[in-house]
Design a protein around this motif. Structure first.
Motif, PDB file in Angstrom:
ATOM      1  N   ASP B  68      18.281  64.586  -5.579  1.00  0.00           N
ATOM      2  CA  ASP B  68      18.574  63.859  -4.333  1.00  0.00           C
ATOM      3  C   ASP B  68      17.530  62.812  -3.935  1.00  0.00           C
ATOM      4  O   ASP B  68      17.873  61.650  -3.709  1.00  0.00           O
ATOM      5  CB  ASP B  68      18.791  64.867  -3.195  1.00  0.00           C
ATOM      6  CG  ASP B  68      19.149  64.218  -1.848  1.00  0.00           C
ATOM      7  OD1 ASP B  68      19.440  63.018  -1.807  1.00  0.00           O
ATOM      8  OD2 ASP B  68      19.137  64.932  -0.833  1.00  0.00           O
ATOM      9  N   ARG B  69      16.261  63.210  -3.848  1.00  0.00           N
ATOM     10  CA  ARG B  69      15.249  62.369  -3.233  1.00  0.00           C
ATOM     11  C   ARG B  69      14.647  61.342  -4.203  1.00  0.00           C
ATOM     12  O   ARG B  69      13.667  61.613  -4.900  1.00  0.00           O
ATOM     13  CB  ARG B  69      14.142  63.253  -2.646  1.00  0.00           C
ATOM     14  CG  ARG B  69      14.622  64.103  -1.464  1.00  0.00           C
ATOM     15  CD  ARG B  69      14.903  63.257  -0.247  1.00  0.00           C
ATOM     16  NE  ARG B  69      13.733  62.533   0.170  1.00  0.00           N
ATOM     17  CZ  ARG B  69      12.868  62.987   1.085  1.00  0.00           C
ATOM     18  NH1 ARG B  69      13.075  64.135   1.683  1.00  0.00           N
ATOM     19  NH2 ARG B  69      11.829  62.259   1.405  1.00  0.00           N
ATOM     20  N   VAL B  70      15.220  60.153  -4.167  1.00  0.00           N
ATOM     21  CA  VAL B  70      14.749  59.062  -5.022  1.00  0.00           C
ATOM     22  C   VAL B  70      13.298  58.718  -4.704  1.00  0.00           C
ATOM     23  O   VAL B  70      12.512  58.401  -5.599  1.00  0.00           O
ATOM     24  CB  VAL B  70      15.649  57.826  -4.835  1.00  0.00           C
ATOM     25  CG1 VAL B  70      15.146  56.648  -5.655  1.00  0.00           C
ATOM     26  CG2 VAL B  70      17.095  58.148  -5.210  1.00  0.00           C
ATOM     27  N   ASP B  87      24.897  62.569  -1.831  1.00  0.00           N
ATOM     28  CA  ASP B  87      23.583  61.911  -1.853  1.00  0.00           C
ATOM     29  C   ASP B  87      23.776  60.392  -1.919  1.00  0.00           C
ATOM     30  O   ASP B  87      24.876  59.899  -1.701  1.00  0.00           O
ATOM     31  CB  ASP B  87      22.780  62.433  -3.044  1.00  0.00           C
ATOM     32  CG  ASP B  87      22.555  63.950  -2.966  1.00  0.00           C
ATOM     33  OD1 ASP B  87      22.533  64.493  -1.834  1.00  0.00           O
ATOM     34  OD2 ASP B  87      22.406  64.581  -4.022  1.00  0.00           O
ATOM     35  N   LEU B  88      22.705  59.668  -2.170  1.00  0.00           N
ATOM     36  CA  LEU B  88      22.821  58.217  -2.300  1.00  0.00           C
ATOM     37  C   LEU B  88      23.802  57.885  -3.430  1.00  0.00           C
ATOM     38  O   LEU B  88      23.819  58.561  -4.452  1.00  0.00           O
ATOM     39  CB  LEU B  88      21.457  57.603  -2.623  1.00  0.00           C
ATOM     40  CG  LEU B  88      20.492  57.419  -1.452  1.00  0.00           C
ATOM     41  CD1 LEU B  88      19.125  56.963  -1.964  1.00  0.00           C
ATOM     42  CD2 LEU B  88      21.029  56.405  -0.452  1.00  0.00           C
TER      43      LEU B  88
END
Ligand code: NI
Lengths: 214, 214
Positions: B68-70, B87-88
């Motif tokens: 999830d967390r780019v 997510d993005l």
């Protein structure tokens, strides 16, 4: 960068109006910078919301700052990122966003403030000035704490935490801070009217501050 | 990219061992790729944990994927990012991470899978094959659903959701997927032994699959 009235979003304060409209009203009333702060939504929702808010801020030529999520800020090409002490370290954020985007950092002590400035912050959010319902655990630093931190750094400082229509004037008058940041004082009730009154209060305090120095 | 045994972290399965040690054990047993998945911690904690896990994966020459967390992936220079449908968007992530980092996307339908491939995914996590305690709301697609999606795309596919030591062989044998992804089958109990048995099962299934084609 005009930090005088720094409005931070919180959907829990909005009764019946959507966040994008609320931001539009805040800007119409006089908010000079907007921070989008979301904790309980998916990355996709945050991204889609940020895209919509950015349309409004861009149209009004007001900077949009994203709280915590550097990826969301980069994804929507926001104007900057604001990080607290529990978010990514400031120097890491600066590396990720490059030299041109705005980096704001929350600080509640002189040490945190000085470190944030050294690590690349463009401005500081300093507080909590008073305890708040949003952050009940925050230790209030008062106007004196605010003054101490403002004196210790050369970047602009925005007061955060426990700010109301009633205490905004005193905070701005007595401290040398560059602006007031609030969730509830802007987004509870009549958003446009709140912003208008707050900005007038801030402007009066800044003007009175200058006159007092003469 | 060796996707045969794709271990996804979840601290709630770890009894008494810390996550970094658990990742080390999973790799020692045979995990070929590691995904760090964290939902309930601050960005600072996620970042610090990712830095520690990356030391282990890098030392063992195993790719580290961040869920999830780019921003966390970029901050620790992980090997890639895995995003779900909440997510993005994949094309946004590809733009943020550049052409070289690995992009994985979760898909549960042919449409999602084809779109993800078009949007720049390097591999797909496809499922849930069976319903799971981790994602009880996921509609199980079964081995047939897995096969359909695998046939519809040309990028590698990893099966996710409800995979155990007992069903891993059948899933791998009957579908043409490139690997098995699991949280619980790896991280519940004896992590190293789990990974060793799973990889052996996967290798046997891949070998039997080849022999069946002759
Ligand atoms: Ni207009």
């Amino acid at each position: 960068m005009d930090l005088r009235l720094y409005a931070v979003t919180d959907r829990s304060y909005l009764k019946g109006i959507d966040l994008v409209s609320a931001v539009e009203l805040a800007i119409r009333g006089g908010a000079t910078i907007i921070q989008l702060r979301e904790k309980e939504i998916s990355s996709k929702e945050f991204y889609e919301l940020a895209l919509k808010v950015k349309e409004v801020t861009k149209h009004n030529n007001i900077p949009l700052i994203i709280n915590d999520r550097v990826d969301i800020a980069l994804a929507v090409d926001a104007d900057g990122v604001h990080v607290g002490q529990e978010d990514l370290p400031a120097e890491v954020v600066r590396r990720l966003i490059g030299p041109d985007k705005i980096l704001g950092v929350s600080a509640s002590t002189v040490e945190e403030a000085v470190k944030a400035e050294r690590d690349g912050a463009d401005y500081l959010g300093v507080g909590a000035v008073y305890t708040t319902l949003t952050k009940p655990e925050a230790d209030a630093i008062g106007i004196e704490g605010l003054q101490k931190i403002k004196e210790a750094v050369s970047i602009p400082v925005v007061a955060i935490g426990g700010i109301t229509q009633e205490n905004a004037y005193e905070i701005m008058l007595k401290s040398e801070v560059d602006g007031i940041s609030s969730v509830s004082a802007v987004f509870s009730g009549d958003v446009e009217e709140n912003s208008r009154r707050l900005l007038q209060t801030i402007e009066k305090a800044i003007s009175d501050r200058r006159n007092l120095k003469w």
